[in-house]
Scaffold this motif. Structure first.
Motif, PDB file in Angstrom:
ATOM      1  N   GLU A  38      44.430  58.748  22.387  1.00 42.53           N
ATOM      2  CA  GLU A  38      45.754  58.404  22.912  1.00 42.53           C
ATOM      3  C   GLU A  38      46.646  59.646  23.007  1.00 42.53           C
ATOM      4  O   GLU A  38      47.402  59.811  23.979  1.00 42.53           O
ATOM      5  CB  GLU A  38      46.419  57.358  22.013  1.00 42.53           C
ATOM      6  CG  GLU A  38      45.761  55.985  22.030  1.00 42.53           C
ATOM      7  CD  GLU A  38      46.188  55.150  23.225  1.00 42.53           C
ATOM      8  OE1 GLU A  38      46.615  55.706  24.258  1.00 42.53           O
ATOM      9  OE2 GLU A  38      46.090  53.910  23.116  1.00 42.53           O
ATOM     10  N   ASN A  98      54.871  45.270  20.354  1.00 42.37           N
ATOM     11  CA  ASN A  98      53.684  45.825  20.993  1.00 42.37           C
ATOM     12  C   ASN A  98      53.725  45.728  22.513  1.00 42.37           C
ATOM     13  O   ASN A  98      52.754  46.098  23.173  1.00 42.37           O
ATOM     14  CB  ASN A  98      52.428  45.119  20.476  1.00 42.37           C
ATOM     15  CG  ASN A  98      52.114  45.480  19.041  1.00 42.37           C
ATOM     16  OD1 ASN A  98      52.508  46.534  18.564  1.00 42.37           O
ATOM     17  ND2 ASN A  98      51.433  44.587  18.344  1.00 42.37           N
ATOM     18  N   HIS A 139      51.237  54.861  19.942  1.00 47.04           N
ATOM     19  CA  HIS A 139      51.492  53.687  19.107  1.00 47.04           C
ATOM     20  C   HIS A 139      50.284  52.754  19.156  1.00 47.04           C
ATOM     21  O   HIS A 139      49.564  52.719  20.150  1.00 47.04           O
ATOM     22  CB  HIS A 139      52.737  52.970  19.634  1.00 47.04           C
ATOM     23  CG  HIS A 139      53.334  51.976  18.698  1.00 47.04           C
ATOM     24  ND1 HIS A 139      52.805  50.717  18.521  1.00 47.04           N
ATOM     25  CD2 HIS A 139      54.425  52.046  17.894  1.00 47.04           C
ATOM     26  CE1 HIS A 139      53.541  50.040  17.660  1.00 47.04           C
ATOM     27  NE2 HIS A 139      54.535  50.822  17.251  1.00 47.04           N
ATOM     28  N   HIS A 140      50.043  52.005  18.053  1.00 48.20           N
ATOM     29  CA  HIS A 140      48.931  51.055  18.096  1.00 48.20           C
ATOM     30  C   HIS A 140      49.245  49.966  19.121  1.00 48.20           C
ATOM     31  O   HIS A 140      50.414  49.700  19.431  1.00 48.20           O
ATOM     32  CB  HIS A 140      48.692  50.456  16.701  1.00 48.20           C
ATOM     33  CG  HIS A 140      49.762  49.501  16.229  1.00 48.20           C
ATOM     34  ND1 HIS A 140      49.820  48.182  16.611  1.00 48.20           N
ATOM     35  CD2 HIS A 140      50.835  49.705  15.423  1.00 48.20           C
ATOM     36  CE1 HIS A 140      50.857  47.590  16.056  1.00 48.20           C
ATOM     37  NE2 HIS A 140      51.507  48.491  15.329  1.00 48.20           N
ATOM     38  N   ASP A 141      48.242  49.331  19.702  1.00 52.40           N
ATOM     39  CA  ASP A 141      46.820  49.461  19.417  1.00 52.40           C
ATOM     40  C   ASP A 141      46.267  50.705  20.113  1.00 52.40           C
ATOM     41  O   ASP A 141      46.728  51.060  21.185  1.00 52.40           O
ATOM     42  CB  ASP A 141      46.065  48.221  19.899  1.00 52.40           C
ATOM     43  CG  ASP A 141      46.587  46.946  19.230  1.00 52.40           C
ATOM     44  OD1 ASP A 141      47.047  47.040  18.083  1.00 52.40           O
ATOM     45  OD2 ASP A 141      46.561  45.877  19.874  1.00 52.40           O
ATOM     46  N   TYR A 142      45.233  51.306  19.503  1.00 51.80           N
ATOM     47  CA  TYR A 142      44.694  52.557  20.017  1.00 51.80           C
ATOM     48  C   TYR A 142      43.543  52.261  20.968  1.00 51.80           C
ATOM     49  O   TYR A 142      42.404  52.059  20.553  1.00 51.80           O
ATOM     50  CB  TYR A 142      44.236  53.438  18.858  1.00 51.80           C
ATOM     51  CG  TYR A 142      45.313  53.655  17.816  1.00 51.80           C
ATOM     52  CD1 TYR A 142      46.614  53.994  18.189  1.00 51.80           C
ATOM     53  CD2 TYR A 142      45.038  53.490  16.469  1.00 51.80           C
ATOM     54  CE1 TYR A 142      47.604  54.178  17.241  1.00 51.80           C
ATOM     55  CE2 TYR A 142      46.028  53.682  15.511  1.00 51.80           C
ATOM     56  CZ  TYR A 142      47.309  54.014  15.899  1.00 51.80           C
ATOM     57  OH  TYR A 142      48.286  54.189  14.964  1.00 51.80           O
ATOM     58  N   ARG A 143      43.864  52.265  22.253  1.00 52.55           N
ATOM     59  CA  ARG A 143      42.865  51.977  23.281  1.00 52.55           C
ATOM     60  C   ARG A 143      43.054  52.948  24.440  1.00 52.55           C
ATOM     61  O   ARG A 143      43.531  52.577  25.513  1.00 52.55           O
ATOM     62  CB  ARG A 143      42.986  50.533  23.754  1.00 52.55           C
ATOM     63  CG  ARG A 143      42.598  49.515  22.683  1.00 52.55           C
ATOM     64  CD  ARG A 143      42.749  48.098  23.163  1.00 52.55           C
ATOM     65  NE  ARG A 143      44.159  47.759  23.323  1.00 52.55           N
ATOM     66  CZ  ARG A 143      44.627  46.517  23.423  1.00 52.55           C
ATOM     67  NH1 ARG A 143      43.795  45.495  23.388  1.00 52.55           N
ATOM     68  NH2 ARG A 143      45.917  46.279  23.569  1.00 52.55           N
ATOM     69  N   TYR A 183      43.005  57.206  18.113  1.00 54.65           N
ATOM     70  CA  TYR A 183      44.368  57.740  18.099  1.00 54.65           C
ATOM     71  C   TYR A 183      44.397  59.118  18.750  1.00 54.65           C
ATOM     72  O   TYR A 183      45.289  59.430  19.550  1.00 54.65           O
ATOM     73  CB  TYR A 183      44.920  57.809  16.682  1.00 54.65           C
ATOM     74  CG  TYR A 183      46.287  58.454  16.620  1.00 54.65           C
ATOM     75  CD1 TYR A 183      47.434  57.729  16.915  1.00 54.65           C
ATOM     76  CD2 TYR A 183      46.437  59.804  16.282  1.00 54.65           C
ATOM     77  CE1 TYR A 183      48.688  58.318  16.881  1.00 54.65           C
ATOM     78  CE2 TYR A 183      47.682  60.400  16.248  1.00 54.65           C
ATOM     79  CZ  TYR A 183      48.806  59.661  16.542  1.00 54.65           C
ATOM     80  OH  TYR A 183      50.047  60.248  16.524  1.00 54.65           O
TER      81      TYR A 183
END
Length: 241
Positions: free
Chosen positions: A228, A174, A207-211, A225
């Motif tokens: 993003e 991550n 890619h996660h995390d979706y912020r 998502y």
């Protein structure tokens, strides 16, 4: 130069055409952008863009209205779209190894996050194009593509620059930087690059995390998502511009 593995994420690429690609665009999870077809004594520059975990069913070029993706849609309209294309492994390192080498995991040796580095003797897009006189550079947005894993071979400039402190207490998978920070490094290099050049730009935001940053977080409050995806498309516009 042919590649046998077109995808770097899940679903991939563009237009309802049969036959080969000469110059133009191969896009979605993977985008290959070349200048007009050229003779061997006047080779075209090439831009390879990989966008991690970018789903085809979130792109307008595939008929989706979930996220606004005008940059990708415009490139798709000018290029070649594949309706059926598959990654070799749904993980970032081995999938990019297949993209860069044109080989299956059984050949390049990367199958997951514990496979070690890309072998030193396997030709890559970077090594082959550098040998043909290309200036080569890559800018990656995730630690899983750090140069220590062998992906920097063939690139005269490889921007990874992940700090040790970023790795403390977190999943290395991550560790990433946002697209705007990567593009801030790409654009100055591109302004001074000599032709022909081979440029690889890797973006990781879907890619996660979706912020997603504002205003995309507010525009897509129920589907971060999608936020993003719209955000990374807006940053890709800087490169296309």
């Amino acid at each position: 130069m042919g590649l046998h593995s077109p995808s770097g994420g899940y679903n991939v690429a563009m237009r309802r055409q049969r036959g080969g690609i000469t110059a133009g665009i191969l896009i979605a999870t993977v985008l290959i952008w070349g200048s007009a077809a050229a003779a061997d004594d006047d080779p075209a520059s090439i831009v390879l863009i990989t966008i991690d975990t970018l789903r085809a069913d979130y792109l307008g070029s595939y008929g989706s209205t979930r996220a606004k993706t005008p940059t990708l849609d415009a490139l798709a309209g000018e290029g070649v779209l594949f309706e059926n294309a598959y990654c070799q492994v749904p993980l970032t390192p081995p999938s990019h190894a297949s993209i860069l080498t044109g080989t299956y995991p059984a050949t390049h040796g990367l199958r997951d996050f514990t496979s070690g580095a890309l072998g030193p003797d396997l030709p890559t897009m970077g090594t082959l194009l550098q040998a043909r006189g290309y200036q080569t550079a890559a800018f990656v947005s995730a630690f899983v593509l750090d140069g220590s894993w062998g992906f920097s071979r063939g690139f005269q400039h490889y921007f990874d620059d992940f700090r040790v402190e970023d790795l403390q207490g977190v999943n290395p998978g991550n560790v990433q930087r946002p697209a705007n920070e990567t593009l801030d490094q790409v654009l100055p290099w591109l302004e001074t690059a000599r032709e022909p050049f081979f440029l690889w730009v890797h973006l990781f935001d879907p890619h996660h995390d979706y912020r997603p940053p504002e205003p995309f977080r507010s525009l897509y409050p129920d589907d971060p998502y999608a936020g993003e995806v719209a955000w990374v498309d807006s940053q890709l516009a800087r490169l296309v511009g």
